[in-house]
Design an enzyme around this catalytic site. Structure first.
Site, short mmCIF file in Angstrom:
data_model
loop_
_atom_site.label_atom_id
_atom_site.label_comp_id
_atom_site.label_asym_id
_atom_site.label_seq_id
_atom_site.Cartn_x
_atom_site.Cartn_y
_atom_site.Cartn_z
CE1 TYR A 1 51.23 54.37 46.29
CE2 TYR A 1 52.02 55.06 48.38
CZ TYR A 1 51.76 55.36 46.97
OH TYR A 1 52.03 56.61 46.61
CG ASP B 1 57.96 51.54 51.97
OD1 ASP B 1 57.91 52.42 53.04
OD2 ASP B 1 57.26 51.69 51.04
CE LYS C 1 52.78 58.45 53.54
NZ LYS C 1 52.90 57.27 52.64
C1 LIG Z 1 53.52 57.42 51.21
C2 LIG Z 1 54.26 56.07 51.23
C3 LIG Z 1 55.22 56.08 50.45
C4 LIG Z 1 55.66 57.26 49.45
O1 LIG Z 1 56.10 58.38 50.08
P1 LIG Z 1 55.81 59.78 49.43
O2 LIG Z 1 56.37 60.72 50.47
O3 LIG Z 1 54.54 59.95 49.18
O4 LIG Z 1 56.67 59.69 48.21
C5 LIG Z 1 56.31 55.04 50.12
N1 LIG Z 1 56.07 53.74 50.61
C6 LIG Z 1 54.75 53.88 51.71
C7 LIG Z 1 54.51 52.43 52.47
C8 LIG Z 1 54.06 54.96 51.80
O5 LIG Z 1 52.95 54.76 52.85
#
Ligand SMILES: *Cc1c(COP(=O)(O)O)cnc(C)c1O
Length: 430
Positions: free
Chosen positions: A144, A245, A274
């Site tokens: 994701y 990521d 986050k």
């Molecule tokens: C939440 C998340 C995103 C997206 O972040 P947003 O601030 O919701 O756009 C991308 N990659 C990972 C691994 C995430 O957990």
């Protein structure tokens, strides 16, 4: 909040992944303090979600509030084009210092998804500057990376419903998701699918993008550090960039400051978001190496082509900088370790429960995977009645509480999950 406020919300306001015609109920929250959310009827709920990985220090934190108040007194925002400011510099200094030494150039953006877009654009511009046509990405199934288009194109093709956008999304390469669990014995064949894809398609691959160690929203899976080491080796061998990521995993959640540390690897590009602002403001950062940054800058465009309006927002930078200062005091390793221990002793015994397919814990993340999908509205109401805020999805009930949670509050969370799996009415019928 009045019944008419709630009716307005239901009729006019979209929430994440909901229907406008038949939305799931929403619970009105009017205040939050420490690890507790206060509903408008006065009830207090223990927070098990950290507002989706973000509020690691708890809510309404005096130091975070003070950092924001002080910044508001100076300026809440100023454009970043042609202007810099002390909060951005202070934050980026800390980010450069706390991430692996090779990552030294920082791009600030508004959200995690945008950080992912930026990382992918960096990889594309990097190869363009080198005169190679490389426009595909290799990633893992069950991943994701966010909800914007480029990010979505590298999410798991099933979970993210690529079929809905077929013809519009670029098509990338998907390796089988790692099967070796974090603490299993390592089986080298786990990386076979990845190895085969990278060696076959290397000349068209701009980068590999993956979530290190923890696949979050795509399944809450914890995979083996050797897998990540193997990915790094293969990226080096085939000269493909590696994007990590760490938007969910960054800042201590998995027991290391960054999940890449479990494997001792450094990516070429790193995305964080986050928890960056301690759950107060939206902000993300994409870091890369001097070599990648210089290659991009020496390319035809002569610059990196991205610049959001609210780039480097001073208010968000100020509070992020303070959040990182709290982390630097180093209470988090003991906090996360004790949450991990308590989650292990409370949740792992559920592995033997007839309704439970699996239970797993890593750092301050606890996951119960059930055989049957939850009935969302029913289980949400059940948890609220137990005095806890836990938001499951599909067959996953999971906890990622603020690091400051007390053992008694954490027990309330795990007790509520233990009670929920006893209630067949909270799950869809077989
Ligand atoms: C939440 C998340 C995103 C997206 O972040 P947003 O601030 O919701 O756009 C991308 N990659 C990972 C691994 C995430 O957990």
């Amino acid at each position: 909040m009045t019944p008419s406020d709630l009716a307005f919300d239901r009729h006019h306001i979209w929430h994440p992944y909901t229907s406008m015609t038949n939305p799931l109920p929403c619970y009105p929250v009017v205040a939050a303090q420490g690890t507790s959310l206060q509903l408008s009827d006065g009830r207090q709920l223990v927070d098990g979600m950290s507002s989706w990985w973000a509020a690691i220090h708890g809510y309404n934190h005096p130091r975070l509030n003070q950092a924001m108040q002080q910044q508001i007194g100076q300026m809440s925002h100023v454009m970043f084009g042609g202007i810099t400011h002390p909060s951005a510099v202070a934050l980026c200094r800390k980010l450069v210092e706390m991430t692996p030494a090779a990552l030294e150039c920082v791009f600030l953006a508004d959200s995690g998804s945008v950080a992912v877009e930026v990382s992918m654009k960096m990889a594309l511009q990097y190869w363009q500057a080198r005169g190679e046509k490389r426009q595909q990405f290799l990633t893992l199934r069950n991943g994701y990376h966010g909800d914007t288009f480029a990010a979505m194109s590298v999410c798991d093709p099933q979970n993210s419903m690529h079929s809905l956008y077929q013809g519009y999304l670029p098509s990338h390469r998907f390796a089988d998701a790692p099967q070796c669990r974090f603490d299993d014995n390592w089986l080298a064949r786990d990386a076979d699918s990845f190895e085969q894809l990278i060696s076959t398609h290397k000349s068209s691959l701009a980068a590999v993008i993956l979530e290190p160690i923890v696949q979050g929203a795509g399944g809450m899976r914890f995979y083996h550090p050797r897998y990540l080491q193997r990915v790094r080796e293969l990226c080096d061998q085939h000269q493909v960039l590696l994007i990590a990521d760490e938007i969910a995993t960054g800042f201590g959640r998995t027991g290391k400051l960054f999940a890449c540390e479990h494997a001792g690897i450094t990516p070429d590009i790193l995305c964080v978001g986050k928890a960056l602002t301690g759950g107060t403001m939206t902000l993300s950062a994409t870091l890369t190496t001097r070599q990648v940054a210089e290659t991009i800058s020496n390319g035809a465009a002569g610059c990196f082509m991205h610049g959001p309006t609210f780039m480097g927002n001073p208010l968000a930078c100020a509070v992020a900088s303070e959040s990182l200062a709290i982390l630097a005091e180093n209470h988090w390793p003991a906090q996360v370790a004790s949450i991990e221990q308590q989650l292990q002793s409370a949740l792992l015994p559920l592995r033997d429960h007839p309704h439970v397919a699996d239970a797993r814990v890593l750092g301050a993340i606890g996951v119960i995977e059930t055989h049957q999908p939850v009935k969302m509205a029913d289980i949400q109401q059940f948890f609220v009645e137990q005095g806890v805020w836990i938001r499951p999805f599909g067959r996953l009930i999971y906890l990622m509480p603020p690091y400051v949670i007390e053992p008694s509050a954490l027990k309330q969370l795990t007790d509520a999950i233990i009670a929920a799996v006893e209630q067949p009415v909270l799950f869809q019928a077989r």
